[in-house]
Design a protein around this motif. Sequence first.
Motif, PDB file in Angstrom:
ATOM      1  N   UNK A 144      35.336  24.736  11.650  1.00 48.71           N
ATOM      2  CA  UNK A 144      34.057  24.138  12.010  1.00 48.71           C
ATOM      3  C   UNK A 144      34.056  23.896  13.514  1.00 48.71           C
ATOM      4  N   UNK A 145      32.903  24.048  14.117  1.00 47.76           N
ATOM      5  CA  UNK A 145      32.770  23.792  15.551  1.00 47.76           C
ATOM      6  C   UNK A 145      31.728  22.708  15.761  1.00 47.76           C
ATOM      7  N   UNK A 146      31.960  21.873  16.775  1.00 50.42           N
ATOM      8  CA  UNK A 146      30.954  20.875  17.129  1.00 50.42           C
ATOM      9  C   UNK A 146      30.926  20.717  18.646  1.00 50.42           C
ATOM     10  N   UNK A 147      29.732  20.433  19.112  1.00 49.02           N
ATOM     11  CA  UNK A 147      29.479  20.254  20.547  1.00 49.02           C
ATOM     12  C   UNK A 147      29.142  18.796  20.805  1.00 49.02           C
ATOM     13  N   UNK A 148      29.816  18.226  21.791  1.00 51.66           N
ATOM     14  CA  UNK A 148      29.480  16.858  22.199  1.00 51.66           C
ATOM     15  C   UNK A 148      29.914  16.667  23.660  1.00 51.66           C
ATOM     16  N   UNK A 149      29.371  17.501  24.521  1.00 46.34           N
ATOM     17  CA  UNK A 149      29.800  17.485  25.915  1.00 46.34           C
ATOM     18  C   UNK A 149      30.932  18.469  26.149  1.00 46.34           C
ATOM     19  N   UNK A 150      31.833  18.533  25.203  1.00 44.43           N
ATOM     20  CA  UNK A 150      32.884  19.552  25.164  1.00 44.43           C
ATOM     21  C   UNK A 150      32.774  20.227  23.808  1.00 44.43           C
ATOM     22  N   UNK A 151      33.349  21.395  23.691  1.00 41.52           N
ATOM     23  CA  UNK A 151      33.308  22.094  22.413  1.00 41.52           C
ATOM     24  C   UNK A 151      34.645  21.910  21.723  1.00 41.52           C
ATOM     25  N   UNK A 152      34.590  21.513  20.440  1.00 36.66           N
ATOM     26  CA  UNK A 152      35.795  21.301  19.652  1.00 36.66           C
ATOM     27  C   UNK A 152      35.728  22.180  18.407  1.00 36.66           C
ATOM     28  N   UNK A 153      36.798  22.938  18.217  1.00 32.54           N
ATOM     29  CA  UNK A 153      36.930  23.772  17.032  1.00 32.54           C
ATOM     30  C   UNK A 153      38.009  23.157  16.159  1.00 32.54           C
ATOM     31  N   UNK A 154      37.665  22.825  14.919  1.00 34.81           N
ATOM     32  CA  UNK A 154      38.640  22.301  13.968  1.00 34.81           C
ATOM     33  C   UNK A 154      38.950  23.412  12.973  1.00 34.81           C
ATOM     34  N   UNK A 155      40.243  23.640  12.745  1.00 27.72           N
ATOM     35  CA  UNK A 155      40.696  24.704  11.852  1.00 27.72           C
ATOM     36  C   UNK A 155      41.657  24.094  10.844  1.00 27.72           C
ATOM     37  N   UNK A 156      41.417  24.375   9.565  1.00 30.55           N
ATOM     38  CA  UNK A 156      42.377  23.933   8.543  1.00 30.55           C
ATOM     39  C   UNK A 156      43.225  25.122   8.147  1.00 30.55           C
ATOM     40  N   UNK A 157      44.544  24.918   8.205  1.00 29.43           N
ATOM     41  CA  UNK A 157      45.505  25.921   7.763  1.00 29.43           C
ATOM     42  C   UNK A 157      46.459  25.200   6.814  1.00 29.43           C
ATOM     43  N   UNK A 158      46.331  25.483   5.522  1.00 28.22           N
ATOM     44  CA  UNK A 158      47.172  24.807   4.531  1.00 28.22           C
ATOM     45  C   UNK A 158      46.943  23.311   4.557  1.00 28.22           C
ATOM     46  N   UNK A 159      48.004  22.549   4.784  1.00 37.33           N
ATOM     47  CA  UNK A 159      47.923  21.088   4.789  1.00 37.33           C
ATOM     48  C   UNK A 159      47.806  20.520   6.190  1.00 37.33           C
ATOM     49  N   UNK A 165      40.196  21.930  21.698  1.00 38.90           N
ATOM     50  CA  UNK A 165      39.116  21.372  22.502  1.00 38.90           C
ATOM     51  C   UNK A 165      39.158  21.999  23.883  1.00 38.90           C
ATOM     52  N   UNK A 166      38.007  22.467  24.341  1.00 39.48           N
ATOM     53  CA  UNK A 166      37.939  23.031  25.692  1.00 39.48           C
ATOM     54  C   UNK A 166      37.278  22.028  26.626  1.00 39.48           C
TER      55      UNK A 166
END
Length: 188
Positions: A144-159, A165-166
């Motif tokens: 999932x990606x979200x923008x709030x001044x910076x862009x943050x990508x959250x990735x789930x891999x297993x547990x 964050x850029x």
Amino acid sequence: MKNGRLNALSAPLATLLLTAVVSGCGDAGGETTSARPVDAPVAVPTADATAETTTPAADSAAKVTAPDACDLLTIAEIKKLTGLAVSIRTNTPDRCIWIVEKPTDSHYGGLTIGVQAYATAEEAKEQFKWFVSERVPGIGDEASVRESGVTELAVRVGAAKLTITEQNPAITQEVLFELGRSVARNAG
């Protein structure tokens, strides 16, 4: 303690004796005082035993190992995917921060990878719901990606939940997704 040889006693035995003396084996009236019943067993570790502290919850739960954040991307991968040079890398227990720059056009900022481990993949999946803003297919188990001044990508891999964050305008959303794919591959 013959001939003044205190060092002949093992450390655990010396500790046990010192505890008995300090806590008081008896008082002037001859009564025994103790914080535990007299017949309670006392465990005295051997000199070469290793101490391990556990709790019932820790004993029953599987031990989770999360990847080290700084092992998820190499400096070469960052340079290849972003076109930026890494000038500083900082490693903390749950995140890795790279200062990335492109001196020719004054793009200067950071790239951060955070790692959060959960006991199971199911728990990670349940907790990941709180981070979903805009789903991104094809990265890890889910992303999932979200923008709030910076862009943050959250990735789930297993547990594990991995966040990228850029803080550099030269890192576009597509570049961030490529970084996410590399992080997911390296974590799996």
